[in-house]
Scaffold this motif. Structure first.
Motif, PDB file in Angstrom:
ATOM      1  N   PHE A  20       0.730  -1.593   0.243  1.00  0.00           N
ATOM      2  CA  PHE A  20      -0.098   0.015  -0.153  1.00  0.00           C
ATOM      3  C   PHE A  20       0.958   1.331   0.052  1.00  0.00           C
ATOM      4  O   PHE A  20       0.651   2.192  -0.633  1.00  0.00           O
ATOM      5  CB  PHE A  20      -0.993  -0.276   1.313  1.00  0.00           C
ATOM      6  N   ARG A  21       1.313   1.024   0.778  1.00  0.00           N
ATOM      7  CA  ARG A  21       2.135   2.335   1.299  1.00  0.00           C
ATOM      8  C   ARG A  21       4.123   2.306   0.699  1.00  0.00           C
ATOM      9  O   ARG A  21       4.837   3.947   0.753  1.00  0.00           O
ATOM     10  CB  ARG A  21       2.818   2.527   2.487  1.00  0.00           C
ATOM     11  N   ARG A  55      -8.353  -6.077  -7.990  1.00  0.00           N
ATOM     12  CA  ARG A  55      -6.816  -6.786  -7.098  1.00  0.00           C
ATOM     13  C   ARG A  55      -7.561  -8.709  -6.731  1.00  0.00           C
ATOM     14  O   ARG A  55      -6.128  -9.657  -6.896  1.00  0.00           O
ATOM     15  CB  ARG A  55      -6.785  -6.357  -5.626  1.00  0.00           C
ATOM     16  N   THR A 171       4.931  -5.114   7.960  1.00  0.00           N
ATOM     17  CA  THR A 171       3.372  -4.618   8.060  1.00  0.00           C
ATOM     18  C   THR A 171       4.592  -2.668   8.652  1.00  0.00           C
ATOM     19  O   THR A 171       5.342  -2.598   8.951  1.00  0.00           O
ATOM     20  CB  THR A 171       2.475  -4.524   8.966  1.00  0.00           C
ATOM     21  N   SER A 172       3.408  -1.785   7.362  1.00  0.00           N
ATOM     22  CA  SER A 172       4.502  -0.929   8.276  1.00  0.00           C
ATOM     23  C   SER A 172       3.943   0.270   9.842  1.00  0.00           C
ATOM     24  O   SER A 172       4.324   0.386   9.587  1.00  0.00           O
ATOM     25  CB  SER A 172       3.999   1.090   6.879  1.00  0.00           C
ATOM     26  N   TYR A 176      -4.618   1.176  12.580  1.00  0.00           N
ATOM     27  CA  TYR A 176      -5.022   0.757  14.114  1.00  0.00           C
ATOM     28  C   TYR A 176      -6.078  -0.118  13.540  1.00  0.00           C
ATOM     29  O   TYR A 176      -7.170   0.272  12.922  1.00  0.00           O
ATOM     30  CB  TYR A 176      -4.971   1.869  14.593  1.00  0.00           C
TER      31      TYR A 176
HETATM   32  C1  BV8 Z   1     -11.092   1.470  13.093  1.00  0.00           C
HETATM   33  C2  BV8 Z   1      -9.250  -2.898   3.449  1.00  0.00           C
HETATM   34  C3  BV8 Z   1     -12.598   1.313  15.145  1.00  0.00           C
HETATM   35  C4  BV8 Z   1      -8.817  -4.031   2.998  1.00  0.00           C
HETATM   36  C5  BV8 Z   1      -7.455  -1.852   5.200  1.00  0.00           C
HETATM   37  C6  BV8 Z   1     -10.930   8.564  10.863  1.00  0.00           C
HETATM   38  C7  BV8 Z   1     -12.063   8.424  10.639  1.00  0.00           C
HETATM   39  C8  BV8 Z   1     -12.208   6.364  11.133  1.00  0.00           C
HETATM   40  C9  BV8 Z   1     -11.154   5.904  11.522  1.00  0.00           C
HETATM   41  C10 BV8 Z   1      -9.474   6.526  11.879  1.00  0.00           C
HETATM   42  C11 BV8 Z   1      -9.897   8.005  11.721  1.00  0.00           C
HETATM   43  N1  BV8 Z   1      -8.609   7.795  11.948  1.00  0.00           N
HETATM   44  C12 BV8 Z   1      -7.615   6.841  12.088  1.00  0.00           C
HETATM   45  C13 BV8 Z   1      -8.509   5.563  11.417  1.00  0.00           C
HETATM   46  C14 BV8 Z   1      -8.767   4.560  12.192  1.00  0.00           C
HETATM   47  C15 BV8 Z   1      -8.080   4.226  11.071  1.00  0.00           C
HETATM   48  C16 BV8 Z   1      -6.585   4.547  10.656  1.00  0.00           C
HETATM   49  O1  BV8 Z   1      -5.611   3.065  11.389  1.00  0.00           O
HETATM   50  N2  BV8 Z   1      -6.630   4.866   9.789  1.00  0.00           N
HETATM   51  C17 BV8 Z   1      -4.399   4.498   9.280  1.00  0.00           C
HETATM   52  C18 BV8 Z   1      -4.522   5.359   8.155  1.00  0.00           C
HETATM   53  C19 BV8 Z   1      -4.335   6.734  10.439  1.00  0.00           C
HETATM   54  N3  BV8 Z   1      -7.933   2.396  10.973  1.00  0.00           N
HETATM   55  C20 BV8 Z   1      -9.690   2.186  11.428  1.00  0.00           C
HETATM   56  O2  BV8 Z   1     -10.352   2.521  10.430  1.00  0.00           O
HETATM   57  C21 BV8 Z   1      -9.777   0.695  11.265  1.00  0.00           C
HETATM   58  N4  BV8 Z   1     -11.173   0.446  12.002  1.00  0.00           N
HETATM   59  O3  BV8 Z   1     -10.408   1.358  13.671  1.00  0.00           O
HETATM   60  O4  BV8 Z   1     -12.645   0.830  13.402  1.00  0.00           O
HETATM   61  C22 BV8 Z   1     -12.402   0.139  15.399  1.00  0.00           C
HETATM   62  C23 BV8 Z   1     -11.182  -0.039  16.233  1.00  0.00           C
HETATM   63  C24 BV8 Z   1     -11.361  -1.093  17.174  1.00  0.00           C
HETATM   64  C25 BV8 Z   1     -12.472  -1.383  18.248  1.00  0.00           C
HETATM   65  C26 BV8 Z   1     -13.572  -0.855  17.422  1.00  0.00           C
HETATM   66  C27 BV8 Z   1     -14.524   0.226  16.744  1.00  0.00           C
HETATM   67  C28 BV8 Z   1     -10.330   0.225   9.953  1.00  0.00           C
HETATM   68  C29 BV8 Z   1      -8.354  -0.162   9.203  1.00  0.00           C
HETATM   69  C30 BV8 Z   1      -8.794  -2.063   8.293  1.00  0.00           C
HETATM   70  C31 BV8 Z   1      -9.128  -1.053   7.040  1.00  0.00           C
HETATM   71  N5  BV8 Z   1      -8.555  -1.683   5.621  1.00  0.00           N
HETATM   72  N6  BV8 Z   1      -7.917  -2.504   3.843  1.00  0.00           N
HETATM   73  C32 BV8 Z   1      -7.991  -3.789   1.561  1.00  0.00           C
HETATM   74  O5  BV8 Z   1      -8.167  -3.015   0.774  1.00  0.00           O
HETATM   75  O6  BV8 Z   1      -7.317  -4.744   1.451  1.00  0.00           O
HETATM   76  S1  BV8 Z   1      -6.104  -1.490   5.300  1.00  0.00           S
HETATM   77  C33 BV8 Z   1      -5.112  -1.405   4.367  1.00  0.00           C
HETATM   78  O7  BV8 Z   1      -3.674  -1.469   5.125  1.00  0.00           O
HETATM   79  C34 BV8 Z   1      -4.493  -3.309   4.357  1.00  0.00           C
HETATM   80  O8  BV8 Z   1      -5.596  -4.011   5.379  1.00  0.00           O
HETATM   81  C35 BV8 Z   1      -3.078  -3.213   4.616  1.00  0.00           C
HETATM   82  O9  BV8 Z   1      -2.769  -4.631   4.793  1.00  0.00           O
HETATM   83  C36 BV8 Z   1      -3.695  -2.219   6.006  1.00  0.00           C
HETATM   84  C37 BV8 Z   1      -2.243  -2.114   6.157  1.00  0.00           C
HETATM   85  O10 BV8 Z   1      -1.205  -2.480   5.648  1.00  0.00           O
HETATM   86  P1  BV8 Z   1       0.121  -2.868   5.767  1.00  0.00           P
HETATM   87  O11 BV8 Z   1      -0.214  -4.082   5.395  1.00  0.00           O
HETATM   88  O12 BV8 Z   1       1.205  -2.490   6.948  1.00  0.00           O
HETATM   89  O13 BV8 Z   1       0.845  -2.424   3.897  1.00  0.00           O
HETATM   90  P2  BV8 Z   1       1.546  -0.867   4.051  1.00  0.00           P
HETATM   91  O14 BV8 Z   1       1.753  -1.133   2.405  1.00  0.00           O
HETATM   92  O15 BV8 Z   1       1.767  -0.082   4.538  1.00  0.00           O
HETATM   93  O16 BV8 Z   1       3.732  -1.715   4.419  1.00  0.00           O
HETATM   94  C38 BV8 Z   1       4.043  -2.705   3.959  1.00  0.00           C
HETATM   95  C39 BV8 Z   1       5.153  -2.827   4.919  1.00  0.00           C
HETATM   96  O17 BV8 Z   1       5.918  -4.508   3.911  1.00  0.00           O
HETATM   97  C40 BV8 Z   1       5.891  -1.989   4.897  1.00  0.00           C
HETATM   98  O18 BV8 Z   1       6.867  -1.054   6.139  1.00  0.00           O
HETATM   99  C41 BV8 Z   1       7.984  -2.337   4.284  1.00  0.00           C
HETATM  100  O19 BV8 Z   1       8.876  -1.550   4.303  1.00  0.00           O
HETATM  101  C42 BV8 Z   1       7.583  -3.713   3.955  1.00  0.00           C
HETATM  102  N7  BV8 Z   1       7.676  -4.479   2.568  1.00  0.00           N
HETATM  103  C43 BV8 Z   1       7.821  -4.062   1.803  1.00  0.00           C
HETATM  104  N8  BV8 Z   1       8.218  -5.272   0.524  1.00  0.00           N
HETATM  105  C44 BV8 Z   1       8.677  -6.260   1.257  1.00  0.00           C
HETATM  106  C45 BV8 Z   1       8.610  -5.737   3.217  1.00  0.00           C
HETATM  107  N9  BV8 Z   1       8.782  -6.615   3.877  1.00  0.00           N
HETATM  108  C46 BV8 Z   1       9.496  -7.899   4.083  1.00  0.00           C
HETATM  109  N10 BV8 Z   1       9.433  -8.344   3.222  1.00  0.00           N
HETATM  110  C47 BV8 Z   1       9.347  -7.353   1.599  1.00  0.00           C
HETATM  111  N11 BV8 Z   1       9.558  -7.511   0.561  1.00  0.00           N
END
Ligand code: BV8
Length: 221
Positions: A20-21, A55, A171-172, A176
């Motif tokens: 994603f990032r 996807r 995961t980055s 949350y």
């Molecule tokens: C929630 C959907 C309440 C499916 C995803 C304002 C309004 C509403 C909510 C919020 C808000 N502000 C903040 C929030 C909370 C929000 C949130 O966290 N926002 C962030 C952006 C600040 N969270 C939510 O809304 C969650 N719900 O909070 O509800 C609640 C909570 C608890 C209890 C009751 C109520 C819902 C979050 C889910 C969102 N849906 N996906 C889809 O389309 O896939 S999230 C999306 O990001 C994916 O699921 C993904 O998995 C996830 C996290 O990303 P990563 O997996 O970490 O991937 P990323 O690209 O970021 O990083 C990759 C990493 O791999 C890097 O570190 C890289 O270095 C590394 N890497 C790369 N290549 C390799 C490697 N490592 C090893 N080997 C390699 N080869």
């Protein structure tokens, strides 16, 4: 030993699925507000369906890599009790023989936004696909969007509070509640380990840096 593993998009990167990032990642090409929130689906279901159909097609071509297989071997080791949590919506852990807790749902699943019926998503599911139960064209991907409640949180909380070791892989740590699991595990007395291409934060006791297909088998062995 009670081991809790949290995986993110990085574990599937070497299977050819975009993260994603990272540079060129999904959020560099699409806006979360356009494709991964309930508001986006209400506003433009066709656009959301096109994002997930793309996807699904990519995921259908991908296979598990050495990191997925190493985790499955660890789960089969009777000396450990492994809880595998994934933020990923692909089925690569299952393809390697694991049964992960999909806290953000799965690409393979379809959900009816009207009646709540769940079924296996046809590869070509779109906004005209009728719900098999109520026949309304209110199909959506069975994934957890931003602002929606992640799944299996009770089971995850129980596993974290009993963990001896918490391992975050690929995961980055930006989304949350998953990003807060390391603190919950540490508060319960677990050692914390991060396997990533590069260190994401100082919140872990230890880290192994490099591609998951090397670091995960090294760690498991
Ligand atoms: C929630 C959907 C309440 C499916 C995803 C304002 C309004 C509403 C909510 C919020 C808000 N502000 C903040 C929030 C909370 C929000 C949130 O966290 N926002 C962030 C952006 C600040 N969270 C939510 O809304 C969650 N719900 O909070 O509800 C609640 C909570 C608890 C209890 C009751 C109520 C819902 C979050 C889910 C969102 N849906 N996906 C889809 O389309 O896939 S999230 C999306 O990001 C994916 O699921 C993904 O998995 C996830 C996290 O990303 P990563 O997996 O970490 O991937 P990323 O690209 O970021 O990083 C990759 C990493 O791999 C890097 O570190 C890289 O270095 C590394 N890497 C790369 N290549 C390799 C490697 N490592 C090893 N080997 C390699 N080869």
């Amino acid at each position: 030993m009670n081991i809790v593993i949290l995986t993110g998009a990085g574990i599937s990167a070497e299977s050819g699925l975009g993260t994603f990032r990272d540079a060129g990642g999904l959020w560099a090409r699409f806006r979360i507000e356009d494709v991964a929130t309930p508001e986006a689906y209400a506003r433009d279901p066709a656009r959301v369906h096109a994002f997930y159909a793309m996807r699904r097609h990519e995921a259908a071509k991908a296979g598990p890599n050495a990191a997925h297989h190493a985790i499955a071997r660890l789960e089969a080791d009777p000396r450990h009790r492994v809880t595998l949590i994934t933020q990923n919506v692909d089925a690569l852990h299952e393809a390697a023989g694991s049964r992960p807790l999909h806290m953000h749902g799965t690409l393979a699943g379809a959900l009816c936004a009207a009646c709540g019926h769940r079924w296996t998503a046809p590869l070509a599911m779109d906004e005209t696909t009728p719900c098999p139960a109520c026949d309304r064209t209110t199909s959506r991907p069975d994934v957890v969007w931003f602002g929606e409640v992640p799944r299996h949180l009770d089971e995850i909380d129980a596993a974290l509070s009993a963990a001896d070791l918490f391992v975050a892989i690929g995961t980055s740590g930006e989304v949350y509640p998953a990003a807060g699991f390391v603190e919950l595990a540490a508060a319960a007395g677990a050692e914390t380990l991060e396997l990533n291409l590069e260190p994401t934060s100082s919140r872990f006791d230890r880290r192994l840096t490099g591609p998951a297909t090397r670091t995960v088998p090294d760690w498991v062995e």
